[in-house]
Enzyme design. Structure first.
Site, PDB file in Angstrom:
ATOM      1  N   LEU A   1       9.390 -21.126  -4.582  1.00 15.24           N
ATOM      2  CA  LEU A   1       9.289 -20.110  -3.557  1.00 15.24           C
ATOM      3  C   LEU A   1       7.489 -20.081  -4.513  1.00 15.24           C
ATOM      4  O   LEU A   1       7.634 -19.949  -5.727  1.00 15.24           O
ATOM      5  CB  LEU A   1       9.637 -18.630  -4.061  1.00 15.24           C
ATOM      6  CG  LEU A   1       8.990 -17.667  -3.774  1.00 15.24           C
ATOM      7  CD1 LEU A   1       8.974 -17.707  -1.532  1.00 15.24           C
ATOM      8  CD2 LEU A   1       9.369 -15.785  -3.858  1.00 15.24           C
TER       9      LEU A   1
ATOM     10  N   GLY B   1      -0.024   5.428  -4.550  1.00 14.61           N
ATOM     11  CA  GLY B   1      -0.460   6.946  -4.440  1.00 14.61           C
ATOM     12  C   GLY B   1       0.101   7.606  -4.116  1.00 14.61           C
ATOM     13  O   GLY B   1      -0.077   8.949  -4.735  1.00 14.61           O
TER      14      GLY B   1
ATOM     15  N   HIS C   1       2.141   3.893  -9.401  1.00  9.90           N
ATOM     16  CA  HIS C   1       1.976   1.879  -9.158  1.00  9.90           C
ATOM     17  C   HIS C   1       3.135   1.383  -9.793  1.00  9.90           C
ATOM     18  O   HIS C   1       3.565   1.123  -9.737  1.00  9.90           O
ATOM     19  CB  HIS C   1       0.374   1.707  -9.707  1.00  9.90           C
ATOM     20  CG  HIS C   1      -0.538   2.479  -8.962  1.00  9.90           C
ATOM     21  ND1 HIS C   1      -0.869   1.995  -8.046  1.00  9.90           N
ATOM     22  CD2 HIS C   1      -1.575   2.984  -9.602  1.00  9.90           C
ATOM     23  CE1 HIS C   1      -2.179   2.102  -7.193  1.00  9.90           C
ATOM     24  NE2 HIS C   1      -2.407   3.117  -8.866  1.00  9.90           N
TER      25      HIS C   1
ATOM     26  N   ASP D   1       0.035  -1.051  -0.276  1.00 12.13           N
ATOM     27  CA  ASP D   1      -0.582   0.022  -0.334  1.00 12.13           C
ATOM     28  C   ASP D   1       1.407   1.316   0.045  1.00 12.13           C
ATOM     29  O   ASP D   1       2.184   1.082   0.695  1.00 12.13           O
ATOM     30  CB  ASP D   1      -1.087   0.500   0.747  1.00 12.13           C
ATOM     31  CG  ASP D   1      -1.899   1.224   1.281  1.00 12.13           C
ATOM     32  OD1 ASP D   1      -2.265   1.420   0.052  1.00 12.13           O
ATOM     33  OD2 ASP D   1      -2.343   1.739   1.702  1.00 12.13           O
TER      34      ASP D   1
ATOM     35  N   SER E   1     -10.751  -6.763  -5.134  1.00  6.85           N
ATOM     36  CA  SER E   1     -12.722  -6.935  -5.133  1.00  6.85           C
ATOM     37  C   SER E   1     -12.374  -4.846  -4.862  1.00  6.85           C
ATOM     38  O   SER E   1     -13.799  -4.649  -5.759  1.00  6.85           O
ATOM     39  CB  SER E   1     -13.398  -6.955  -3.594  1.00  6.85           C
ATOM     40  OG  SER E   1     -13.113  -8.719  -3.770  1.00  6.85           O
ATOM     41  N   GLU E   2     -12.307  -4.013  -3.745  1.00  2.96           N
ATOM     42  CA  GLU E   2     -12.959  -2.650  -4.187  1.00  2.96           C
ATOM     43  C   GLU E   2     -12.516  -1.674  -4.460  1.00  2.96           C
ATOM     44  O   GLU E   2     -12.684  -1.136  -5.311  1.00  2.96           O
ATOM     45  CB  GLU E   2     -12.854  -2.498  -2.245  1.00  2.96           C
ATOM     46  CG  GLU E   2     -13.909  -3.106  -1.158  1.00  2.96           C
ATOM     47  CD  GLU E   2     -13.701  -4.761  -1.246  1.00  2.96           C
ATOM     48  OE1 GLU E   2     -12.508  -5.178  -1.635  1.00  2.96           O
ATOM     49  OE2 GLU E   2     -14.998  -4.852  -0.772  1.00  2.96           O
TER      50      GLU E   2
HETATM   51  C1  IPE Z   1      -5.731  -2.244  -0.099  1.00  2.00           C
HETATM   52  O1  IPE Z   1      -4.793  -1.250  -0.540  1.00  2.00           O
HETATM   53  C2  IPE Z   1      -5.395  -3.275  -1.382  1.00  2.00           C
HETATM   54  C3  IPE Z   1      -4.204  -3.733  -2.456  1.00  2.00           C
HETATM   55  C4  IPE Z   1      -2.867  -2.962  -1.521  1.00  2.00           C
HETATM   56  C5  IPE Z   1      -4.078  -4.383  -3.195  1.00  2.00           C
HETATM   57  P1  IPE Z   1      -6.383  -0.099  -0.194  1.00  2.00           P
HETATM   58  O2  IPE Z   1      -5.379   0.999  -0.293  1.00  2.00           O
HETATM   59  O3  IPE Z   1      -7.195  -0.472  -1.024  1.00  2.00           O
HETATM   60  O4  IPE Z   1      -6.939   0.177   1.083  1.00  2.00           O
HETATM   61  P2  IPE Z   1      -7.729   1.127   2.104  1.00  2.00           P
HETATM   62  O5  IPE Z   1      -8.741   1.966   0.995  1.00  2.00           O
HETATM   63  O6  IPE Z   1      -6.868   2.356   2.487  1.00  2.00           O
HETATM   64  O7  IPE Z   1      -8.169   0.257   3.273  1.00  2.00           O
HETATM   65  C1  IPE Z   2      -2.058   0.475  -3.291  1.00  4.27           C
HETATM   66  O1  IPE Z   2      -1.107   1.927  -3.456  1.00  4.27           O
HETATM   67  C2  IPE Z   2      -1.953   0.040  -4.925  1.00  4.27           C
HETATM   68  C3  IPE Z   2      -3.080  -0.303  -5.152  1.00  4.27           C
HETATM   69  C4  IPE Z   2      -4.481  -0.465  -4.499  1.00  4.27           C
HETATM   70  C5  IPE Z   2      -4.360  -1.133  -5.996  1.00  4.27           C
HETATM   71  P1  IPE Z   2      -2.637   2.307  -3.649  1.00  4.27           P
HETATM   72  O2  IPE Z   2      -2.737   3.446  -4.931  1.00  4.27           O
HETATM   73  O3  IPE Z   2      -4.130   2.018  -2.823  1.00  4.27           O
HETATM   74  O4  IPE Z   2      -2.034   4.377  -2.709  1.00  4.27           O
HETATM   75  P2  IPE Z   2      -2.444   4.933  -1.371  1.00  4.27           P
HETATM   76  O5  IPE Z   2      -3.032   4.184  -0.977  1.00  4.27           O
HETATM   77  O6  IPE Z   2      -3.686   5.125  -1.957  1.00  4.27           O
HETATM   78  O7  IPE Z   2      -1.632   5.912  -1.426  1.00  4.27           O
HETATM   79 MG    MG Z   3      -3.841   2.116  -0.316  1.00  2.00          MG
END
Ligand code: IPE
Ligand code: IPE
Ligand code: MG
Length: 254
Positions: free
Chosen positions: A132, A24, A38, A21, A67-68
């Site tokens: 792995l 972004g 990304h 995570d 999923s979300e």
């Molecule tokens: C969790 O991150 C999913 C992935 C890293 C693929 P999100 O960014 O979607 O989670 P929330 O919205 O902060 O809970």
């Molecule tokens: C994780 O990074 C990647 C995905 C969920 C696809 P984010 O895109 O959620 O990055 P932040 O959490 O918004 O910084």
């Molecule tokens: Mg995130």
């Protein structure tokens, strides 16, 4: 334990599960579009795989797309799909050469034909590898996972091959994702948020959790090392008492 000493083999997690995570925010802090984050994050995946290979970690499960996450703006989802397809095309040869078995968990039907074909090809190509076990959770949700397991059990009951009274934890556990692997020993989430975000709800029941404020593109081997050193010092009691564990000379004892 001093960070420079090697972690004893028995204390290295067998299965590491990771929420990648913060991509972004990494880009936003640089005033760049989120997709740049990304792209940077895709490179960190290799840091994590290299770390597992070097430390003899047997299984790595990466949360790539939930999923979300389908609910994000269309251009971000589109960019992520392109990145995913490119990464699959680019990395599979090298993963195969290094003895990595690649599999995907999640609702595969939601991906395009091109991505599904690449996923199938990567799985087939690396099927014989065992150094792995890399599992990529894509279009995955823990709630989806439990629902599909329940549906599969219900189908067997309807077909007359399973009795409702035979449905127990083992029966359900055999139908959720990753059923053929040991449960994750260690969970790592980057990005500073201390939550599970619908990752492996069943499988994480007794997993040790570790969080870092570092954003996914910033993650390095030294930080992963801190996580496994921290893990090595924890007492996993699985509901028992410390004294019970001390009296039991198995891998759960200190
Ligand atoms: C969790 O991150 C999913 C992935 C890293 C693929 P999100 O960014 O979607 O989670 P929330 O919205 O902060 O809970
Ligand atoms: C994780 O990074 C990647 C995905 C969920 C696809 P984010 O895109 O959620 O990055 P932040 O959490 O918004 O910084
Ligand atoms: Mg995130």
């Amino acid at each position: 334990m001093a960070p420079s000493e090697p972690t004893p083999a028995a204390r290295v997690p067998r299965h590491l599960a990771v929420i990648m995570d913060g991509n972004g925010r990494w880009a936003e802090r640089r005033r760049r579009p989120r997709v740049i984050g990304h792209r940077a994050g895709a490179r960190t995946v290799n840091v994590c795989i290299d770390f597992c290979l070097e430390h003899g970690i047997e299984a790595l499960t990466l949360f790539a797309f939930s999923s979300e996450n389908w609910g994000r703006p269309q251009d971000e989802v589109g960019a992520l799909m392109k990145l995913f397809l490119n990464a699959l095309e680019r990395e599979v040869d090298e993963l195969d050469r290094r003895g990595v078995r690649v599999r995907f968990i999640g609702e595969r039907e939601r991906f395009s034909d091109a991505i599904r074909a690449q996923m199938d090809a990567a799985e087939t190509r690396t099927r014989g590898n065992s150094r792995l076990h890399l599992t990529v959770a894509a279009s995955y949700g823990g709630r989806w996972d439990l629902a599909q397991a329940a549906r599969s059990l219900a189908a067997d009951v309807a077909a007359g091959t399973l009795r409702p009274e035979d449905i127990d934890e083992a029966a359900l556990g055999a139908r959720v994702a990753l059923a053929d692997l040991p449960a994750p020993d260690l969970f790592i989430r980057t990005g500073g948020d201390c939550r599970i975000s619908n990752f492996l709800l069943w499988q994480l029941a007794y997993t040790e959790l570790w969080f870092t404020d570092l954003l996914w593109p910033e993650l390095d081997a030294a930080t992963l090392r801190r996580a496994i050193d921290d893990y090595a010092g924890r007492e996993r009691r699985f509901g028992l008492t410390g004294a019970q564990l001390a009296a039991r000379p198995d891998e759960t004892a200190a």
